[in-house]
Design a protein around this motif. Structure first.
Motif, PDB file in Angstrom:
ATOM      1  N   ALA A 145       8.563 -14.085  -4.681  1.00 53.06           N
ATOM      2  CA  ALA A 145       9.786 -13.819  -3.916  1.00 53.06           C
ATOM      3  C   ALA A 145       9.449 -13.198  -2.574  1.00 53.06           C
ATOM      4  O   ALA A 145      10.273 -13.190  -1.668  1.00 53.06           O
ATOM      5  CB  ALA A 145      10.703 -12.897  -4.697  1.00 53.06           C
ATOM      6  N   ARG A 153       9.088 -19.407  -1.571  1.00 51.44           N
ATOM      7  CA  ARG A 153      10.228 -18.547  -1.927  1.00 51.44           C
ATOM      8  C   ARG A 153      11.373 -19.381  -2.460  1.00 51.44           C
ATOM      9  O   ARG A 153      12.089 -18.992  -3.369  1.00 51.44           O
ATOM     10  CB  ARG A 153      10.673 -17.740  -0.700  1.00 51.44           C
ATOM     11  N   LYS A 154      11.518 -20.548  -1.862  1.00 51.38           N
ATOM     12  CA  LYS A 154      12.594 -21.421  -2.318  1.00 51.38           C
ATOM     13  C   LYS A 154      12.339 -21.886  -3.751  1.00 51.38           C
ATOM     14  O   LYS A 154      13.246 -21.884  -4.591  1.00 51.38           O
ATOM     15  CB  LYS A 154      12.649 -22.623  -1.379  1.00 51.38           C
ATOM     16  N   ALA A 157      13.315 -19.290  -6.135  1.00 54.01           N
ATOM     17  CA  ALA A 157      14.739 -19.236  -6.479  1.00 54.01           C
ATOM     18  C   ALA A 157      15.069 -20.253  -7.560  1.00 54.01           C
ATOM     19  O   ALA A 157      15.791 -19.951  -8.515  1.00 54.01           O
ATOM     20  CB  ALA A 157      15.575 -19.486  -5.230  1.00 54.01           C
ATOM     21  N   THR A 177      15.626  -9.975  -8.330  1.00 55.78           N
ATOM     22  CA  THR A 177      14.973 -10.966  -7.479  1.00 55.78           C
ATOM     23  C   THR A 177      15.992 -11.768  -6.691  1.00 55.78           C
ATOM     24  O   THR A 177      15.773 -12.089  -5.526  1.00 55.78           O
ATOM     25  CB  THR A 177      14.111 -11.906  -8.340  1.00 55.78           C
ATOM     26  N   VAL A 178      17.103 -12.077  -7.337  1.00 55.47           N
ATOM     27  CA  VAL A 178      18.160 -12.790  -6.627  1.00 55.47           C
ATOM     28  C   VAL A 178      18.584 -11.987  -5.415  1.00 55.47           C
ATOM     29  O   VAL A 178      18.742 -12.507  -4.310  1.00 55.47           O
ATOM     30  CB  VAL A 178      19.366 -13.027  -7.562  1.00 55.47           C
ATOM     31  N   LEU A 181      16.062 -12.241  -2.705  1.00 61.29           N
ATOM     32  CA  LEU A 181      16.020 -13.553  -2.061  1.00 61.29           C
ATOM     33  C   LEU A 181      17.263 -13.813  -1.222  1.00 61.29           C
ATOM     34  O   LEU A 181      17.226 -14.575  -0.266  1.00 61.29           O
ATOM     35  CB  LEU A 181      15.853 -14.645  -3.111  1.00 61.29           C
ATOM     36  N   PHE A 182      18.355 -13.179  -1.595  1.00 66.46           N
ATOM     37  CA  PHE A 182      19.571 -13.384  -0.815  1.00 66.46           C
ATOM     38  C   PHE A 182      19.404 -12.864   0.605  1.00 66.46           C
ATOM     39  O   PHE A 182      20.030 -13.345   1.529  1.00 66.46           O
ATOM     40  CB  PHE A 182      20.751 -12.666  -1.462  1.00 66.46           C
ATOM     41  N   THR A 193      18.874 -19.683  -3.530  1.00 68.69           N
ATOM     42  CA  THR A 193      19.242 -18.468  -4.228  1.00 68.69           C
ATOM     43  C   THR A 193      20.680 -18.535  -4.732  1.00 68.69           C
ATOM     44  O   THR A 193      21.007 -18.011  -5.798  1.00 68.69           O
ATOM     45  CB  THR A 193      19.071 -17.255  -3.300  1.00 68.69           C
TER      46      THR A 193
END
Lengths: 1099, 520
Positions: A145, A153-154, A157, A177-178, A181-182, A193
């Motif tokens: 992440a 990173r994508k 997600a 983690t969400v 990533l947001f 995400t």
């Protein structure tokens, strides 16, 4: 779940080799696949893998080759790797044990320099779905992440979605983690995400609040699949937080409907199936009743208009350009937002784009029309001008045509109806008879809705009836009469609205009975005749003639017509005026006579029934006096009236119960709630959280946008919205501290006194903070020479040894080391309950893990057992046995190999007798089969069995490994990458200690105190060796950043070293942010140990 | 979310199966689906609805060129997402494989698998501009703009125009290095009713000034599609007459030019389905060919309308026994093409290229696309117009084996900045210019024409015409212009307009093999 643009670069490498694989597909078995797989050449491997894929594509099970394929995962060729991954994903779940073999390669790939390799490894790891690996994937996900490559990173997600599916119990970690990533910079990552959010924590809308604005801004840049999902998320968020909009169309539509409907109020208006706003709301929103009055026009809880609320304005603003998207799904999602939230005057903008999709994305037409139908039922005026777009295409499938017809019926207005009718006239000539029948039905609905055209419609329908009847004579095909029947049904429906004014139509229809031979059509006309026989001026005049005709033709009719003739005759008699009554009675008697002798018993039944219920007929039929039943006559008459004249309930009332689902949902297309369908959240259900947020938003908005990703990433989700203000203050505080640290003394004091920028900082932080700042200022003034303090000589006077290792150089802060031996900490081992006295006749057994090392086997862990007799009786013969046979567990835990040879438990003694209040101690050496699963034991006491569970503590599966700092760092360097895991946590224990200490006396001890309290906590809960404690040297006494502990240990079972490093960040006066890190060759063990260490620190 | 994707052949055979989640979908679902197709659409998957509810799954299906893309889910998800995804998969496969059918899928099943895998799970380069790879290598520094329009018209029985609208696409084929900024503007944007943009288009400039500003992806893509409604007239008329009497139906169809667009109308076909209950049909035309196809469709291929002759189709339909009158009337569908005119009237004003490392390149390319069936009440007219080139030329092609002869005329007012053009014909084979086979014409003033003749020994694949234009110092664009015409047998003319690089090495826009090969 899916991305897009394979047209991008990632797949282009395969393009060079096209059209060459046909022989593989047609005959994949013509070469020995195992031999090829073992080949040294990539080309051969590739060939074999392609053959395998071909077999998979043809549905052949090739799982038996799994081991041979898996070992190729280590191949350097990207192409081979890719195909192996494809194969792995297909079979991993089936062949779990073999799949584990590949994990190490993935781990290695995760630290590859090529982001593509990292991403593939992560994707495949998450995709193979093994529970054993899930913790590893979780760690990998957390690490990735923060990967420098946006592509990785994508993929992270997307991996979250899969992990959620695999380990739903770890949702909290995934949510974190969400959250991280947001706040990513790359739109692609944010989009992915959103997908992850939807599968990980779809109801966790408060999480959105801090990202809302940025999400809206990023929305146009993300992929279209993710857009669809993100639009839905932010819509739900806005509704949950702010509620619905007062001037939106779903509230206003009833008004426009009424104004439109009142002008031409027709009794049958409801038949068009228009939907009221109340129904709509009721269907869209959960717990609807809680928020709205029964009337529905006023909303008790929402007084918001779309223009007054910033979030709603933003929502509409960011979704409206998406109406130009090329993806019809995005268009519909954006249109739904407008449908629910936009004020009526803005709603018009969704119409053009929606209609355009009917042309531009033909595949979406059917779904789109289904949604337009609901829109048009609620607000017909919206589409009224665009009726041309709903004209039927020849190539449309039948269902599409039917939907278009229904929409056309809904949106027809006085001005558009001539053009629509022109179209309908062409449709009537269509070869598809079913469609023609639908058109005829639609004409009737239009006529009912718009009274001005009724006459034209009836004329047209009548001529159609005549025309159709002439065709039916000559040709007999199945379903051919459907149009005729439907035409008469339509006439019937129109006539019903105002029979008196349409009597000429009825007469013409009845007169066509001669020509119409179709039984269904005939019976319908006879019904119409019977129903309206007494209405108007003309019909009664022809009634006798018609009745005679019917009686004459009775024998030639089919069943259903005969029944209708009986009914019609009965109705005529009931309504007949006196002058014709006798004549009618005679005819009736004749008909009943014929019917009574009919072959079909239904007809005979009906005849008997009619004759019974109509007394005057019965007289004629039976020919004898029935005066005895005269008192029943009134009753019969009433009964007859009720049966034959009574009003029929409207068939269309049912349609009000018809369910509507959210626009754009699958449920709306299939017309039932699909699994997983959720309504919109209850308006303003997020209110409480919202209140606490309000203050933060006002204050923190400006600095939030300035803060970098790392900043917002560091505040965990758990602290969430409420914590926001806290972290806001904390971060600015930290910034200030950072600038202090690097600026020189004079500059620093100057800053604090004169620079207005710094004053802004001061005002933005809370009262306690300013007080601390004053203290800082004070201390900075005292320490006249900072460089002297940092200089070696000064340090040496204060500390035992000098820092000289390379790692520290990179940290760019001065660090001092405090050397404390293990003995300087009092170890307080924790006692756990093995056996509760209430369950075991007064025997209490407590246990604590000891730091002793077993002399029997390295697999055994020593546990001190503490027996106590809390009862008043003596207890005898206390012993403990294991319930499990040694080594019975499956090989899940690879670390404990050779376990079969080791006994599960070893006891040093047995207790013969335990007097009341007496205690005894025993050392148990246990062999846990798993780091986390409890060992089932049986405690024998007085000959009775008491089951007990001994929970393992992974922190005692290690023994101290004595080493010095240099050896530690050396070892740590060897165990980088895959073997290194880190987690963040917070430490609060020291805060309690500070309360007892008067901080004015010895403020220099604060860091030492923190260091000691953490070290003693770890040492009393884990069997490790404290290598070193590094203290930061800053002139800010309060700053604990850089405080570092190092512990070393050795795994009992494998003797692999296991190194623990904990680094602190933050201020001693606040909960400290710690990063715990474990380096171990044994990945699963290391991970579990890390979790345990974090648990020790936090609790 | 989608659980599985299947690719089915025309006969219902599963060609590719791709599972996405742990909840595997058994292949039996395909069997169920095919039964459904047989029962509800007579085995024609194109007639099945896009959303089908099976006893165990919700199915989404998209049909392309004989291949059915079937996706399954068991839970709620936006249906359009699934449908759009499947059609995107189909488009990408067509893009990669050139075409789509059972054999092509099987030939390239590994590629199909990989594309599916990447698209289903995630892909895209996560660069700053998601649709563009950050490094575009060997870009030939060209950009082509291409407008293709389709005309949808409905004419009712009285011959009145019920609905007439143009559906257009602006296709761009870009091959530019770096991260170029392009701006496209129209002189008359107000005529556009509805628009739909590629993700690369920025919304703001369009909202405020009706300007399309974008950073193009590499390769060919649809920049925007639009609709111009309420057009007043169609270029040709079709007058069908059906009179049925005593078991006989007399058919007479006339076709002619109603409204001369100023360019030749070609590829005219008239098509209608013979009504049911016809025993036999006897139809002849005074021009063109008449075919009765297997599905009871009568196809009248006219081509171009000859001068001084009105094509007409006439004949008798013999009705079945016992039927005196025909009571359903067929719908007539008309297809035709007009080159060089956009009937909607949309024009491209200018294309600005910025932010390229070297002298900017740009160009327009017009291309004619094959037709697509559209709706009708009585008969349909279809039209595929091609936007006039900014630099317009008139070209006719005559070829005999091994020889190309072409006559070129400079337009009355050559758009752009020069007064003169000089055609130059050069043979291209396998994407390379052959060295010797080229001829160069003389400089042409407006309305002047020239014949060019080119002889080759090998069978002619394609040749390219280039127009040289004098360099113009005063021009704001400041470079010379060349137009390339692709000439190939039995095809219409495709034009390239290149504004070349300063090196003058005017590379041909070769494409990666396999991706969109220039095919006819």
């Amino acid at each position: 779940m899916f991305g897009l643009q394979a047209s991008g670069a990632a797949a282009s490498w395969v393009v060079g080799r096209m059209g060459t694989d046909a022989h593989l597909y047609d005959d994949p078995d013509d070469a020995s696949i195992p031999t090829l797989l073992d080949s040294r050449f990539d080309a051969d491997k590739l060939d074999a893998l392609k053959r395998l894929l071909a077999l998979i594509a043809q549905g052949v099970d090739v799982a038996h080759l799994f081991p041979q394929v898996v070992k190729n995962v280590a191949s350097q060729s990207l192409e081979v790797k890719k195909l192996v991954y494809l194969y792995l994903l297909h079979y991993a779940e089936k062949r779990q044990n073999e799949a584990l073999l590949s994990i190490n390669i993935f781990q290695k790939d995760l630290s590859d320099i090529n982001p593509l390799v990292r991403a593939w490894a992560l994707r495949t790891m998450a995709g193979i779905r093994l529970h054993v690996v899930a913790p590893l994937v979780l760690v990998a996900v957390k690490k990735c992440a923060r990967d420098p490559s946006a592509y990785v990173r994508k993929c992270t997600a997307y991996a979250l979605c899969k992990l959620q599916d695999l380990i739903p119990e770890e949702t909290a970690a995934l949510e974190e983690t969400v959250d991280v990533l947001f706040s990513d910079n790359s739109p692609g990552v944010v989009g992915a995400t959103a997908v992850a959010f939807n599968s990980v924590c779809p109801n966790c809308l408060p999480l959105i609040s801090k990202h809302f604005q940025r999400l809206c801004e990023t929305l146009p840049d993300i992929e279209d699949w993710a857009q669809i999902i993100l639009i839905d998320i932010i819509l739900r968020y806005v509704i949950a937080r702010h509620g619905l909009v007062k001037d939106s169309s779903i509230f206003a539509s009833s008004l426009s409907l009424e104004s439109q409907g009142s002008g031409n109020s027709v009794p049958g208006n409801g038949t068009c199936g228009t939907i009221s706003n109340i129904t709509l709301l009721h269907n869209y929103i959960e717990e609807y009743s809680g928020c709205f009055d029964r009337e529905g026009d006023k909303i008790s809880s929402s007084s918001m208009t779309s223009s007054t609320n910033n979030d709603v304005v933003l929502l509409l603003k960011c979704t409206s350009p998406l109406l130009w998207s090329r993806n019809s799904g995005v268009i519909l999602a954006a249109a739904s937002v407008h449908w629910i939230m936009a004020p009526v005057e803005q709603l018009k903008r969704i119409v053009g784009p929606i209609l355009f999709t009917l042309r531009s994305s033909p595949d979406a037409t059917y779904v789109m029309l289904g949604n337009i139908l609901v829109f048009s039922k609620t607000d017909p005026s919206l589409f009224a001008l665009f009726y041309e777009d709903f004209f039927i295409c020849d190539s449309d499938p039948y269902q599409t045509k039917a939907l278009k017809l229904e929409i056309l019926t809904n949106i027809a207005t006085e001005s558009s109806i001539p053009a629509i009718f022109e179209e309908f006239q062409d449709y009537i000539k269509d070869p598809d008879r079913r469609f023609v029948a639908d058109t005829v039905a639609a004409i009737a609905l239009c006529a009912q809705k718009l009274p001005s055209i009724t006459t034209t419609c009836l004329e047209g329908l009548l001529s159609l009836v005549f025309y159709e009847s002439s065709i039916c004579k000559s040709v007999h095909i199945d379903g051919e009469d459907a149009v005729l029947v439907q035409a008469i049904l339509s006439i019937k429906a129109i006539v019903k609205t105002d029979p008196a004014s349409h009597e000429k139509v009825i007469v013409r229809l009845v007169r066509s009975l001669e020509k119409i031979k179709e039984p269904a059509a005939r019976s319908l006309i006879i019904w119409i005749f019977g129903e309206y026989s007494s209405i108007g001026n003309i019909i009664p005049k022809i009634t006798p003639a018609v009745l005679k005709y019917l009686a004459w033709s009775f024998t030639a009719e089919v069943l259903e017509t005969k029944l209708q003739i009986l009914n019609a005759a009965a109705k005529v008699i009931i309504h007949s005026p006196e002058e014709h009554l006798n004549e009618f009675k005679k005819i009736m008697a004749y008909v009943i006579m014929l019917a009574a002798c009919d072959l079909n018993y239904d007809v005979r039944d009906r005849a008997r029934f009619v004759s019974r219920i109509l007394p005057h007929c019965r007289i004629d039929l039976k020919g004898k006096d029935s005066s005895c039943q005269s008192h029943n006559e009134d009753m019969f008459k009433e009964l007859a009236n009720h049966i034959f004249v009574g009003k029929m309930p409207s068939a269309y009332q049912v349609s009000n119960n018809y369910r509507i689902y959210l626009p754009g949902s699958l449920s709306q297309v299939v017309l039932h709630a699909a699994p997983g369908y959720t309504q919109l959240p209850k308006p303003q259900s997020m209110e409480l959280i919202h209140r606490t947020m309000e203050t933060t938003i006002g204050v923190g908005n400006s600095s939030e946008s300035i803060n970098s990703d790392a900043e917002s990433g560091s505040s965990t989700y758990d602290s969430g919205s409420v914590y926001d203000s806290e972290s806001e203050g904390g971060s600015s505080d930290r910034d200030a501290a950072g600038s202090n640290k690097y600026s020189n003394d004079a500059g620093h004091s100057f800053d604090h006194q004169n620079d207005s920028l710094v004053h802004v900082y001061d005002t933005s932080v809370d009262q306690g903070q300013t007080a601390r700042d004053v203290e800082e200022n004070f201390s900075s003034l005292i320490s006249t020479d900072l460089t002297e303090l940092i200089s070696k000589s000064a340090l040496e006077t204060w500390l035992d040894e000098v820092p000289a290792e390379p790692v520290q150089a990179s940290m760019q802060t001065s660090v001092a080391r405090v050397s404390l031996t293990n003995h300087s900490f009092d170890r307080k081992p924790k006692l756990h309950t093995l056996l509760d006295p209430s369950n075991s006749n007064g025997l209490s057994v407590l246990y604590a893990f000891s730091s002793e090392v077993s002399s029997v086997s390295h697999l055994l862990v020593c546990v001190d057992l503490l027996f106590e007799n809390v009862s008043t009786d003596q207890l005898a013969d206390i012993t403990i046995k294991s319930e499990e046979a040694a080594g019975s567990e499956d090989g899940l835990d690879q670390t404990l190999e050779g376990s079969a040879r080791v006994p599960t438990i070893v006891l040093d003694k047995e207790i013969q007798l335990l007097a009341p209040q007496q205690t005894a101690k025993m050392v148990l050496q246990a062999h846990f089969h798993h780091h986390l699963l409890p060992l089932k034991l049986t405690v024998f006491c007085n000959g009775k069995k008491h089951p007990a569970k001994l929970h393992p503590d992974i922190a005692y599966f290690v023994q101290p490994l004595l080493m010095d700092l240099n050896a530690f760092l050396c070892k740590e360097n060897q165990l980088r990458g895959v073997f290194e895991y880190a987690r963040r946590c917070t430490f609060k224990d020291h805060l309690q200690k500070f309360e007892h200490i008067n901080d004015s006396t010895e403020h220099t001890d604060r860091n030492v105190l923190v260091a000691q309290s953490l070290a003693s906590k770890i040492l009393s809960n884990a069997n490790v060796h404290l290598v070193s404690m590094d203290m930061p040297v800053t002139f800010n006494i309060d700053d604990a950043s850089g405080l570092c502990w190092r512990f070393s240990s050795e795994i009992l079972s494998t003797s692999n070293p296991c190194l623990i490093t904990i680094v602190a960040e933050g201020h001693t006066s606040e909960p400290l942010d710690l990063t715990a890190k474990v380096n171990s060759q044994d990945t699963v063990f290391g991970l579990n140990l890390l979790n345990r260490v974090v648990a020790i620190i936090e609790f | 979310m989608l659980q599985c994707i299947f690719l089915l052949s025309d006969s219902g055979e599963v060609m590719v199966e791709k599972q996405m989640t742990s909840h595997r979908v058994d292949r039996a679902i395909c069997g169920w689906f095919w039964e459904y197709v047989l029962a509800h659409a007579g085995g024609d998957a194109s007639k099945v609805l896009q959303v089908v509810v099976s006893p165990t799954h919700y199915l989404f299906q998209v049909y392309r060129n004989g291949v059915t893309f079937l996706a399954c889910t068991q839970v709620e998800m936006p249906p359009l997402m699934a449908i759009e995804f499947l059609s995107r998969v189909a488009d990408v496969l067509i893009d990669y494989l050139g075409d789509l059918n059972e054999d092509i899928i099987k030939d390239n099943f590994v590629l199909v698998y990989q594309i599916l895998d990447e698209m289903m799970d995630n892909d895209a380069t996560a660069s700053y501009v998601p649709w563009r790879t950050t490094v575009v290598k060997d870009a030939s520094n060209e950009v082509y703009v291409n407008i293709v329009e389709e005309l949808d018209a409905c004419v009712n029985r009285e011959g009145a125009l019920v609905k007439c609208e143009a559906y257009g696409k602006i296709q761009v084929n870009s091959s530019l290095p770096g991260v170029p900024e392009l701006t496209l503007s129209f002189p008359n944007p107000t005529i556009i009713n509805d628009v739909m943009f590629h993700p690369c288009v920025r919304f703001r400039p369009w909202e405020s000034n009706q300007i399309i500003s974008f950073v193009p992806p590499d390769g060919q893509f649809d920049l925007m599609s639009y609709r111009v409604k309420k057009l007043k007239t169609t270029p040709i008329y079709v007058k069908p007459q059906l009179t049925s009497d005593s078991g006989n139906c007399r058919v007479n169809v006339m076709v002619g030019i109603r409204n001369d667009p100023g360019k030749p109308i070609d590829s005219i076909t008239v098509q209608f389905r013979l009504p049911l209950l016809i025993a036999s049909a006897d139809l002849t035309a005074n021009y063109g060919t008449v075919d009765i196809l297997a599905d009871q469709t009568c196809l009248w291929t006219i081509g171009q309308i000859p001068k001084g002759k009105a094509p007409s189709l006439s004949g008798n339909l013999h009705l079945e026994e016992g039927l005196t009158h025909l009571h359903t009337f067929p719908t007539f569908q008309v297809k035709f093409r007009v080159m060089g005119v956009a009937l909607s009237g949309l024009q491209v004003d200018k294309l600005e290229v910025r932010n390229t490392p070297s002298a900017p390149y740009k160009g327009f390319r017009a291309q004619t696309k094959a037709g697509r069936k559209r709706c009708t009440s009585k008969f349909i007219k279809e039209h595929h117009g091609v936007e006039d080139l900014p630099v317009a030329c008139d070209a006719r092609r005559y070829d005999e084996p091994g020889v190309v002869m072409a006559r070129f005329r400079a337009q009355a007012t050559p758009p752009g900045h020069g007064q003169r053009v000089r055609p130059c014909l050069r043979l291209w084979q396998r994407g390379r210019a052959s060295g010797r086979a080229r001829t160069r014409g003389r400089w042409l003033r407006p309305c002047q024409g020239v014949w060019l003749r080119l002889r080759t020994l090998s069978p002619l694949r394609m040749c390219r015409l280039r127009f040289l234009r004098p360099r113009l110092r005063a021009s704001p664009l400041h470079f010379s212009t060349r137009i390339h015409y692709f000439l190939c047998p039995q095809s219409s003319i495709q034009c390239h307009l290149l504004l070349p690089h300063h090196t003058a090495a005017c590379a041909c826009p070769t494409r990666k093999s396999g991706r969109n090969p220039p095919r006819r």
